[in-house]
Structures are given as C-alpha cells and as structure tokens.
Design an enzyme around this catalytic site. Structure first.
Site, PDB file in Angstrom:
ATOM      1  N   SER A 160      21.622 128.428  -2.108  1.00  0.00           N
ATOM      2  CA  SER A 160      21.196 127.093  -2.522  1.00  0.00           C
ATOM      3  C   SER A 160      21.400 127.007  -4.031  1.00  0.00           C
ATOM      4  O   SER A 160      20.859 127.824  -4.776  1.00  0.00           O
ATOM      5  CB  SER A 160      19.721 126.918  -2.165  1.00  0.00           C
ATOM      6  N   LYS A 187      25.012 125.405  -0.377  1.00  0.00           N
ATOM      7  CA  LYS A 187      24.184 124.187  -0.363  1.00  0.00           C
ATOM      8  C   LYS A 187      24.017 123.735  -1.798  1.00  0.00           C
ATOM      9  O   LYS A 187      23.736 124.556  -2.673  1.00  0.00           O
ATOM     10  CB  LYS A 187      22.838 124.530   0.273  1.00  0.00           C
ATOM     11  N   LYS A 236      22.067 120.876  -4.354  1.00  0.00           N
ATOM     12  CA  LYS A 236      20.972 119.915  -4.446  1.00  0.00           C
ATOM     13  C   LYS A 236      21.544 118.600  -4.943  1.00  0.00           C
ATOM     14  O   LYS A 236      22.393 118.592  -5.865  1.00  0.00           O
ATOM     15  CB  LYS A 236      19.923 120.425  -5.430  1.00  0.00           C
ATOM     16  N   ASP A 280      21.189 119.019  -0.077  1.00  0.00           N
ATOM     17  CA  ASP A 280      19.736 118.901   0.114  1.00  0.00           C
ATOM     18  C   ASP A 280      19.190 117.931  -0.923  1.00  0.00           C
ATOM     19  O   ASP A 280      19.340 118.153  -2.127  1.00  0.00           O
ATOM     20  CB  ASP A 280      19.088 120.287  -0.054  1.00  0.00           C
ATOM     21  N   GLU A 338      20.274 117.655   4.213  1.00  0.00           N
ATOM     22  CA  GLU A 338      18.898 118.127   4.377  1.00  0.00           C
ATOM     23  C   GLU A 338      17.905 117.181   3.712  1.00  0.00           C
ATOM     24  O   GLU A 338      18.075 116.812   2.547  1.00  0.00           O
ATOM     25  CB  GLU A 338      18.807 119.542   3.768  1.00  0.00           C
ATOM     26  N   ASP A 375      13.528 119.517   6.584  1.00  0.00           N
ATOM     27  CA  ASP A 375      12.829 120.617   5.925  1.00  0.00           C
ATOM     28  C   ASP A 375      11.361 120.178   5.751  1.00  0.00           C
ATOM     29  O   ASP A 375      10.524 120.409   6.639  1.00  0.00           O
ATOM     30  CB  ASP A 375      13.544 120.917   4.582  1.00  0.00           C
ATOM     31  N   LYS A 404      10.954 127.218   7.402  1.00  0.00           N
ATOM     32  CA  LYS A 404      10.432 128.032   6.291  1.00  0.00           C
ATOM     33  C   LYS A 404       9.116 128.620   6.754  1.00  0.00           C
ATOM     34  O   LYS A 404       8.212 127.882   7.172  1.00  0.00           O
ATOM     35  CB  LYS A 404      10.217 127.182   5.043  1.00  0.00           C
ATOM     36  N   GLY A 447      14.437 128.917   1.999  1.00  0.00           N
ATOM     37  CA  GLY A 447      13.833 129.787   0.991  1.00  0.00           C
ATOM     38  C   GLY A 447      13.005 128.985   0.014  1.00  0.00           C
ATOM     39  O   GLY A 447      13.175 127.761  -0.109  1.00  0.00           O
TER      40      GLY A 447
END
Ligand code: OSB
Ligand code: MG
Length: 368
Positions: free
Chosen positions: A135, A161, A163, A188, A213, A238, A262, A290
């Site tokens: 990520s 991934k 952000k 995400d 996400e 998530d 998670k 994570g």
C-alpha cells in the site's frame, strides 16, 4: 486456560517513510501491545488503532482505557476454555473492535503456544506462503509515486495499491497506467468521496483496477451498493465491515465484490474467521489489510492470511518497509516473487524481542 497476568505497553516507533492517506499523515506510530501470561506460556497481541480517531473512532489512548476498564477485567474474571470464547466475554462492549481485538489476538497466540502449535494450524490455515502487495501512500509528487512503485515492483510485490483522494486520483492513475500498463493495480480512497461523485468515480473504470477500496463513507453500505451497480470496477469494502453482520448485509445488497479483512477492525480472530467464512460461502474473495503494524500485528496478519479464502495479495509486507528495526526475530521478509513463507514455530511464529519492547515502551501496566 487460566491467566496469571495481562500487561499493556505503549511503544513508539518512527516509520521509515511517512504514510499519507485521504484522512491524514502518520510519521510515528503509538502502538499498544498486549502480553498475556498463564500456565507457563505467554501470548502477544497488537492493538491496531491509529493515534487519532480518523480511520475509525478508535485511538491509542481510547484503546488503553477500554482495555483497562472493560476488556481486561472480563478476560481475568475466570478461566477460558479456549481463545474462541474470548470475544463473547465482551460482546456487551459496543464497537472498539481494535482495542478488544488486540487482547483477543494475544489469547489466540497464548492458546497456540500452550498447545505447542503454530497459530495458523489452530486457525485452520491451509496456505504455505501468502501473496503480498504493498500500500503506497499519497506522495508529494506523481514523480515520487512512480519511483516508489518502480522500487516495489522491482522488489517483487505482486500488486500495488495507491491511496487516492479528490485532486489525487484520475491524473495520477493516468500516469501510473501509462508507465505500468500491465501492473496489478488498485486504489484505496478511505471514504474520501460521496455518491454525488459517482460520475467522477466511473471514469476510474478506464484504468481496469483490480478493485476500488472504500470509496464512500466509513459507515455506509447502501450507497456503495448503488455505486457498485453504476461502475464496472469491483468495489472492495474496508472501513464499512466491522462485524460479520455487516459482511452478510453488504454481500446481500451487492455493495462489494471483494472484502478487505483487518484483524483489528473486526475485533480479532474469531470474527475475522466468521467474516472469512461468510465471504467464502458467497464466492467473495478476501485479502488481509494492514494498519502499519509492528512485527507482532504483522505476524498475526500472516497467520490469518493462511485461511483458504485469502486468495488475493494482501497489504502485509516486509518489516523493513516500515521499521529500521522490528520487535520480532526474524523480521518479516518477502521473497523476490512477492511472497511470505509461513513459519511453523509455535504461536505467531516469530520470537518477540521483549528487551527491545521494554526499551521502546513509554508506559506499562500489569493487571491484576
Ligand atoms: O485503509 O488500508 C487502509 C494504513 C492506515 C490506515 C488505513 C489503511 C492503511 C493502509 C496501509 O493502507 C496498510 C499497511 O501497509 O499496513
Ligand atoms: Mg483501506
């Protein structure tokens, strides 16, 4: 299983690289570790709450309070038949899954150690290695993001991934796709958009992402279902999935095609397994998210990721991406094919460096 003591510690660990999401940046973690002892064995768990209540309502300080006043007294009240009983003991605590989940995880490690078995075996894991992704946070420039992606791809990670947030999305993804047309890529948003942005989010279909996400509100399922109807890209939830019931309802409504599990967000191993099973029954693949964990939380995530329906690369990556020195030995390492090999040592499978933890601790309290 009779407990003698439970010790809470707060450790501080600076991140090797600051991590920025749509809700803010982190450069130093304040992590609560839970140590449980009894019958001659010790178990460790990590509370994955952030420093500030911006990912969800939990935080390091609130977690200490909830554990000390509500969850730890329940755990110490009477012996436990197994760790799978623990979550039921504090089912009257509403929310605070990351706080109670850190204690619950420590009890599972303890049970596995009492039995001399690896935790993944106690959980019913099947995978012998787990596929890893990374990520990557929001960067000061697209150039820096492209360089970071290049490094992680060269290290062997199986998917990237990034952000995103309004103003750091279409143009950024366009540049990433231009440079890495065949990369397994996802984005995400950490709840940075609303359904009013649906036309904007539909533009992302052109980047053939593995998934998008948590684009919408942290507590929403219904709008995600409307969005999933409207876009081609699979939605992954998530923040919105905090309980097995949320997973059932999200699936029933068609709010997502993939679930990020998670361990902390859902309150520990029992609930994580229930969500895993419910997704598996519905044909919804899962992967392990994570929360910038130390080695203790990371090792627990690895054990969880051995369950059969963890079929997509997770955000569980090498210790050295986060820490100059981790709190476990050996540190978590990722092969050049982007996989972590499963350890068969008892419990979480990595030796906890107690002296290092004592050195990093800024507060400590033992109960009773
Ligand atoms: O949404 O997955 C998330 C980190 C902090 C808070 C939320 C998230 C994340 C990550 C990082 O994406 C995952 C990791 O590398 O530990
Ligand atoms: Mg996320």
């Amino acid at each position: 299983m009779k407990l003698d003591h439970i010790t809470l510690r707060e450790i501080r660990m600076p991140l090797v690289t600051p991590f920025e999401t749509s809700f803010g940046a982190t450069d130093e973690r304040r992590i609560l570790l839970v140590e449980v002892t009894g019958e001659g064995a010790t178990g460790w768990g990590e509370v994955t709450a952030g420093e500030k209540p911006f990912y969800n309502e939990e935080s390091t300080d609130i977690a200490w309070y909830i554990l000390k006043h509500f969850a730890i007294p329940k755990a110490l009240e009477s012996p436990l038949a197994s760790a799978s009983e623990a979550a039921g003991r504090w089912s009257n605590i509403r929310g605070h899954q990351m706080s109670t989940g850190g204690l619950e995880a420590a009890l599972w490690d303890w049970e596995a150690k009492l039995q001399g078995r690896p935790l993944h075996a106690l959980l019913g894991g099947v995978h012998r290695e787990i596929p890893c992704g990374v990520s990557i946070g929001i960067k000061p420039s697209i150039k820096q993001l492209l360089e970071t992606i290049q490094q992680e791809v060269a290290a062997g990670y199986q998917r990237i991934k990034i952000k995103i947030k309004p103003g750091w999305d279409i143009e950024v993804l366009d540049k990433v796709r231009e440079r890495f047309p065949r990369l397994k890529l996802m984005a995400d948003a950490n709840s940075a958009y609303t359904l009013a942005d649906k036309a904007h989010l539909k533009v992302l279909d052109r980047f053939y992402l593995m998934m998008l996400e948590q684009p919408l509100a942290h507590d929403d399922i219904i709008d995600h279902a409307k969005l999933q109807q409207y876009i081609e890209t699979p939605v992954c939830l998530d923040e919105s999935i905090r309980t097995p019931r949320h997973a059932e309802q999200a699936i029933e409504m068609g709010a997502c095609r993939i679930v990020n599990i998670k361990l902390g967000r859902v309150g520990g191993f029992l609930r994580a397994k229930q969500i895993h099973d419910c997704c598996q029954a519905a044909g919804i693949p899962v992967w392990c998210g994570g929360m910038l964990e130390s080695g203790i939380g990371r090792a627990a995530n690895i054990a969880l990721s051995t369950l059969p329906n963890f079929v997509l690369p997770g955000d569980v990556s090498a210790s050295k991406r986060y820490w100059s020195q981790d709190v476990i030995q050996p540190e978590v390492e990722v092969s050049s094919r982007g996989a972590i090999a499963i350890s068969d040592s008892p419990g979480i499978g990595y030796a906890v460096q107690r002296a290092r933890i004592e050195h990093l601790a800024v507060r400590k309290e033992t109960f009773p």
